[in-house]
Design an enzyme around this catalytic site. Structure first.
Site, PDB file in Angstrom:
ATOM      1  N   ALA A  65      -2.732  10.799  45.607  1.00  0.00           N
ATOM      2  CA  ALA A  65      -3.321  10.238  46.811  1.00  0.00           C
ATOM      3  C   ALA A  65      -2.966  11.154  47.979  1.00  0.00           C
ATOM      4  O   ALA A  65      -1.979  11.885  47.933  1.00  0.00           O
ATOM      5  CB  ALA A  65      -2.777   8.831  47.041  1.00  0.00           C
ATOM      6  N   GLY A 109      -1.591   9.558  41.922  1.00  0.00           N
ATOM      7  CA  GLY A 109      -2.916   8.969  41.786  1.00  0.00           C
ATOM      8  C   GLY A 109      -3.848   9.825  40.931  1.00  0.00           C
ATOM      9  O   GLY A 109      -4.798   9.300  40.341  1.00  0.00           O
ATOM     10  N   GLU A 112      -3.124   8.779  37.518  1.00  0.00           N
ATOM     11  CA  GLU A 112      -3.627   7.409  37.367  1.00  0.00           C
ATOM     12  C   GLU A 112      -5.152   7.389  37.254  1.00  0.00           C
ATOM     13  O   GLU A 112      -5.721   6.624  36.467  1.00  0.00           O
ATOM     14  CB  GLU A 112      -3.158   6.555  38.553  1.00  0.00           C
ATOM     15  CG  GLU A 112      -1.642   6.335  38.512  1.00  0.00           C
ATOM     16  CD  GLU A 112      -1.093   5.707  39.775  1.00  0.00           C
ATOM     17  OE1 GLU A 112      -1.479   6.154  40.885  1.00  0.00           O
ATOM     18  OE2 GLU A 112      -0.277   4.776  39.684  1.00  0.00           O
ATOM     19  N   GLU A 132       5.801   9.893  42.629  1.00  0.00           N
ATOM     20  CA  GLU A 132       5.850   9.059  43.837  1.00  0.00           C
ATOM     21  C   GLU A 132       7.268   8.797  44.305  1.00  0.00           C
ATOM     22  O   GLU A 132       7.542   8.680  45.497  1.00  0.00           O
ATOM     23  CB  GLU A 132       5.145   7.713  43.577  1.00  0.00           C
ATOM     24  CG  GLU A 132       3.632   7.791  43.499  1.00  0.00           C
ATOM     25  CD  GLU A 132       3.093   8.058  42.101  1.00  0.00           C
ATOM     26  OE1 GLU A 132       3.851   8.538  41.231  1.00  0.00           O
ATOM     27  OE2 GLU A 132       1.905   7.786  41.879  1.00  0.00           O
TER      28      GLU A 132
HETATM   29  C1  HXC Z   1      -2.217  15.804  50.585  1.00  0.00           C
HETATM   30  C2  HXC Z   1      -1.755  17.693  49.375  1.00  0.00           C
HETATM   31  C3  HXC Z   1      -1.329  16.907  48.272  1.00  0.00           C
HETATM   32  C4  HXC Z   1      -1.401  15.488  48.400  1.00  0.00           C
HETATM   33  C5  HXC Z   1      -1.121  18.991  47.747  1.00  0.00           C
HETATM   34  N1  HXC Z   1      -1.606  18.969  48.997  1.00  0.00           N
HETATM   35  N2  HXC Z   1      -0.934  17.753  47.285  1.00  0.00           N
HETATM   36  N3  HXC Z   1      -2.195  17.142  50.513  1.00  0.00           N
HETATM   37  N4  HXC Z   1      -1.841  14.988  49.578  1.00  0.00           N
HETATM   38  N5  HXC Z   1      -1.066  14.663  47.411  1.00  0.00           N
HETATM   39  C6  HXC Z   1      -1.926  20.120  49.838  1.00  0.00           C
HETATM   40  C7  HXC Z   1      -0.655  20.782  50.391  1.00  0.00           C
HETATM   41  O1  HXC Z   1      -0.197  20.094  51.529  1.00  0.00           O
HETATM   42  C8  HXC Z   1      -1.182  22.152  50.737  1.00  0.00           C
HETATM   43  O2  HXC Z   1      -1.906  22.102  51.956  1.00  0.00           O
HETATM   44  C9  HXC Z   1      -2.198  22.413  49.635  1.00  0.00           C
HETATM   45  O3  HXC Z   1      -2.550  21.152  49.099  1.00  0.00           O
HETATM   46  C10 HXC Z   1      -1.617  23.272  48.520  1.00  0.00           C
HETATM   47  O4  HXC Z   1      -0.413  22.676  48.082  1.00  0.00           O
HETATM   48  P1  HXC Z   1       0.977  23.494  47.933  1.00  0.00           P
HETATM   49  O5  HXC Z   1       2.069  22.510  47.930  1.00  0.00           O
HETATM   50  O6  HXC Z   1       1.042  24.596  48.939  1.00  0.00           O
HETATM   51  O7  HXC Z   1       0.772  24.148  46.487  1.00  0.00           O
HETATM   52  P2  HXC Z   1       1.868  24.424  45.351  1.00  0.00           P
HETATM   53  O8  HXC Z   1       3.099  25.044  45.943  1.00  0.00           O
HETATM   54  O9  HXC Z   1       1.132  25.170  44.281  1.00  0.00           O
HETATM   55  O10 HXC Z   1       2.297  22.982  44.804  1.00  0.00           O
HETATM   56  C11 HXC Z   1       1.333  22.163  44.168  1.00  0.00           C
HETATM   57  C12 HXC Z   1       1.898  20.730  44.013  1.00  0.00           C
HETATM   58  C13 HXC Z   1       2.415  20.210  45.369  1.00  0.00           C
HETATM   59  C14 HXC Z   1       3.027  20.723  42.962  1.00  0.00           C
HETATM   60  C15 HXC Z   1       0.741  19.881  43.466  1.00  0.00           C
HETATM   61  O11 HXC Z   1       1.377  20.357  46.333  1.00  0.00           O
HETATM   62  C16 HXC Z   1       2.807  18.773  45.362  1.00  0.00           C
HETATM   63  O12 HXC Z   1       3.904  18.433  44.903  1.00  0.00           O
HETATM   64  N6  HXC Z   1       1.936  17.916  45.899  1.00  0.00           N
HETATM   65  C17 HXC Z   1       2.238  16.488  46.050  1.00  0.00           C
HETATM   66  C18 HXC Z   1       2.196  15.774  44.725  1.00  0.00           C
HETATM   67  C19 HXC Z   1       2.508  14.299  44.900  1.00  0.00           C
HETATM   68  O13 HXC Z   1       3.591  13.938  45.398  1.00  0.00           O
HETATM   69  N7  HXC Z   1       1.612  13.463  44.478  1.00  0.00           N
HETATM   70  C20 HXC Z   1       1.760  11.989  44.580  1.00  0.00           C
HETATM   71  C21 HXC Z   1       1.161  11.548  45.857  1.00  0.00           C
HETATM   72  S1  HXC Z   1       1.459   9.853  46.129  1.00  0.00           S
HETATM   73  P3  HXC Z   1      -1.640  23.176  53.146  1.00  0.00           P
HETATM   74  O14 HXC Z   1      -2.541  22.709  54.234  1.00  0.00           O
HETATM   75  O15 HXC Z   1      -0.189  23.131  53.447  1.00  0.00           O
HETATM   76  O16 HXC Z   1      -2.062  24.482  52.502  1.00  0.00           O
HETATM   77  C22 HXC Z   1       0.322   9.083  45.185  1.00  0.00           C
HETATM   78  C23 HXC Z   1       0.384   7.598  45.248  1.00  0.00           C
HETATM   79  C24 HXC Z   1      -0.665   7.017  44.393  1.00  0.00           C
HETATM   80  O17 HXC Z   1      -0.460   9.662  44.512  1.00  0.00           O
HETATM   81  C25 HXC Z   1      -0.828   5.593  44.723  1.00  0.00           C
HETATM   82  C26 HXC Z   1      -2.039   5.029  44.040  1.00  0.00           C
HETATM   83  C27 HXC Z   1      -3.206   5.930  44.002  1.00  0.00           C
END
Ligand code: HXC
Length: 258
Positions: A65, A109, A112, A132
């Site tokens: 998400a 997400g 999911e 998360e």
């Molecule tokens: C918003 C995101 C994002 C996310 C990545 N980006 N994941 N933006 N929401 N979930 C954006 C980053 O901010 C970045 O933008 C760009 O995508 C590239 O990501 P990087 O981190 O620079 O790339 P990398 O180093 O290759 O790492 C990839 C990654 C990491 C491992 C996927 O981005 C990451 O850990 N993302 C978050 C994963 C996460 O926590 N997901 C769960 C979310 S909570 P900029 O502008 O800086 O270039 C969730 C709750 C669900 O899903 C609830 C029900 C649906």
């Protein structure tokens, strides 16, 4: 229909939805999920479509998400807006089979969303996770429910509590993934499998999907009864007559209700 977060195409009788927010690793915001729901509804109504593939990019199916969009939500924002579940449920109500074709990250997400589909094909580059906990939240669209049903309690607890990712090989061993495919063949293989499904009788395909899903919603005796009654009803279909006649006559069946 105009879409800005997804690309919608058809390949023969297969509907293809590509998540398309490349700058944000396909992070899932409300608008994107609304668009996926609209595209699924359109494919559902389209008699020319028999199965659907949802995919992302080479780098990410979806990294979860959209964290930026959620960061300042209050409890009441999330609760009143029924955040996440409101529009995600539309995936569940689609009667035509959906294959998730996952390359790169399928996190939070994203994982999911893949699990809401009927099966997952993974590129050898795929990485699944429920990270998360690192954000001070918990999975909110089935991570704590569908994941243990798919891979068992031990690995589901490990993934949700420690945030560790699973690669494609482990995900297949654990039962999360139906097939592992070389990354450059992923979407083609998913479309080929969807085309096979779309060549069968659609009412039968829907009955199979409903019956398998029933296994997760009911005790065994109820599930078996549902299957038995549904099986009986298949004999009311012209496609059953065609399928069995074709076998007896040693020819390929031509199903009418596709
Ligand atoms: C918003 C995101 C994002 C996310 C990545 N980006 N994941 N933006 N929401 N979930 C954006 C980053 O901010 C970045 O933008 C760009 O995508 C590239 O990501 P990087 O981190 O620079 O790339 P990398 O180093 O290759 O790492 C990839 C990654 C990491 C491992 C996927 O981005 C990451 O850990 N993302 C978050 C994963 C996460 O926590 N997901 C769960 C979310 S909570 P900029 O502008 O800086 O270039 C969730 C709750 C669900 O899903 C609830 C029900 C649906």
């Amino acid at each position: 229909m105009e879409y800005s977060n997804i690309i919608v195409e058809t390949r023969g009788r297969v509907g293809l939805i590509t998540l398309n927010r490349p700058k944000a690793m396909n992070a899932l915001n409300d608008q994107l999920i609304d668009e996926v729901g609209d595209a699924l509804d359109a494919f559902e109504k389209d008699e020319g479509i028999g199965a659907i593939v949802i995919t992302g990019s080479e780098k990410a199916f979806a990294a979860g998400a959209d964290i930026g969009a959620m960061a300042n939500y209050s409890h009441m924002d999330a609760y009143k807006g029924d955040y996440i579940t409101r529009n995600w449920e539309r995936l569940k109500s689609c009667r035509k089979p959906i294959i998730a074709a996952v390359a790169g990250f399928a996190l939070g997400g994203g994982c999911e969303l893949a699990m809401m589909c009927d099966m997952i094909f993974a590129a050898d580059t795929a990485k699944f996770g429920q990270p998360e906990v690192k954000l001070g939240i918990l999975p909110g669209a089935g991570g704590t429910q569908r994941l243990p049903r798919a891979i068992g309690k031990a690995k589901a607890m490990d993934m949700c509590l420690t945030a560790r990712m699973m690669d494609a090989a482990e995900a297949e061993r654990a039962g999360l993934v139906a097939r592992i495919v070389p990354a450059d063949r992923l979407v083609d293989e998913a479309i080929e499998a969807a085309a096979v499904i779309a060549g069968f009788s659609l009412p039968i395909i829907i009955m199979i999907k409903e019956s398998v899903n029933r296994a997760f919603e009911s005790p065994l005796s109820e599930g078996l009864l549902f299957e038995r009654r549904t099986f009986h009803s298949a004999f009311g279909l012209e496609d059953q007559k065609e399928g069995m006649a074709a076998f007896v006559e040693k020819r390929k069946p031509v199903f009418k209700h596709r």
